[in-house]
Scaffold this active site. Structure first.
Site, short mmCIF file in Angstrom:
data_model
loop_
_atom_site.label_atom_id
_atom_site.label_comp_id
_atom_site.label_asym_id
_atom_site.label_seq_id
_atom_site.Cartn_x
_atom_site.Cartn_y
_atom_site.Cartn_z
N GLY A 1 0.83 -1.19 0.00
CA GLY A 1 0.00 0.00 0.00
C GLY A 1 0.86 1.23 0.00
N SER B 1 -1.52 4.15 4.51
CA SER B 1 -2.72 3.54 3.92
C SER B 1 -3.42 2.57 4.86
CB SER B 1 -2.35 2.80 2.63
OG SER B 1 -1.45 1.74 2.92
N GLY B 2 -2.78 2.20 5.97
CA GLY B 2 -3.36 1.23 6.89
C GLY B 2 -2.78 -0.16 6.74
N THR C 1 12.21 -3.07 11.07
CA THR C 1 13.39 -2.86 10.23
C THR C 1 13.82 -1.40 10.18
OG1 THR C 1 12.03 -2.56 8.27
CG2 THR C 1 12.79 -4.82 8.74
N GLY C 2 13.12 -0.54 10.90
CA GLY C 2 13.35 0.90 10.80
C GLY C 2 14.59 1.42 11.47
N HIS D 1 2.99 2.32 16.96
CA HIS D 1 3.07 0.91 16.55
C HIS D 1 3.16 0.01 17.78
CE1 HIS D 1 3.63 0.64 12.06
NE2 HIS D 1 3.66 1.96 12.24
N ARG E 1 -0.16 -0.51 19.68
CA ARG E 1 -1.17 -1.34 19.00
C ARG E 1 -0.91 -2.84 19.18
NH1 ARG E 1 -0.63 1.79 13.93
NH2 ARG E 1 0.53 -0.01 13.19
N ARG E 2 0.33 -3.20 19.40
CA ARG E 2 0.69 -4.63 19.42
C ARG E 2 0.34 -5.27 20.76
NH1 ARG E 2 5.61 -2.63 16.99
NH2 ARG E 2 6.78 -3.01 18.89
N ASP F 1 7.87 -5.41 9.46
CA ASP F 1 7.38 -4.07 9.17
C ASP F 1 8.56 -3.11 9.17
OD1 ASP F 1 5.73 -1.92 8.70
OD2 ASP F 1 4.54 -2.15 10.52
#
Length: 175
Positions: free
Chosen positions: A9, A13-14, A34-35, A51, A54-55, A81
């Site tokens: 996406g 975009s979700g 991976t950021g 992030h 939410r997990r 991600d």
């Protein structure tokens, strides 16, 4: 359930939420971020915090771009991600940004990643940005990144059991 899923996406975009939803009933997922770290960047820290919030607390965390050992080993499902940041950091590691002629090294890493992705014993969901639908970038480095991103997405997509497209929070299967 698919063993290997790619969630594509555009930016914001979700797609991460869609990927998390796919594994929400699994208590022992390993979230692969991976950021990297961008110390001192408040905007990046806020994104990471969202992030994390939410997990599920039961999910593990691996912060790495060395995806091959994770994919080669048995274990709980992986949520990667994201492949876009993997590519950017791989280009950093291989010094491609300063020498675009080194792009073949990235192609080798993409091929290796796809080979391991195809044979992983784990269930895996990966998130990736589709950056090829916009304008042609003006500078050679950004064009190369866009082209490599397209090759990475295509290669992983063709090695996946399921590919999903996310736009405006809605997810559509690609066949």
């Amino acid at each position: 359930m698919a063993d290997r899923t790619l969630v594509l996406g555009g930016a914001r975009s979700g797609k991460s939420i869609a990927a998390e939803r796919l594994l929400s009933a699994v208590p022992d997922v390993v979230y692969v971020a991976t950021g990297g770290h961008d110390s001192g960047n408040a905007e990046w820290a806020e994104r990471v915090a969202k992030h994390q919030a939410r997990r599920p607390a039961s999910w593990g965390l691996a912060e790495t771009i060395d995806l091959v050992p994770l994919l080669e080993s048995a274990g709980p499902p992986l949520l990667i991600d994201c492949l876009t940041l993997w590519l950017s950091r791989t280009m950093d590691e291989l010094r491609v940004w300063s020498d675009l002629d080194r792009a073949g090294l990235v192609d080798d890493r993409i091929a290796n990643l796809a080979a391991v992705w195809s044979s992983t014993p784990r269930r895996v969901v990966a998130v990736s940005n589709d950056v090829g639908s916009g304008i042609v970038p003006a500078d050679p480095g950004t064009r190369l990144f866009r082209d490599l991103m397209g090759r990475l997405n295509t290669t992983i997509s063709l090695a996946s059991d399921e590919v999903l497209w996310t736009i405006a929070g809605r997810t559509i299967p690609l066949t």
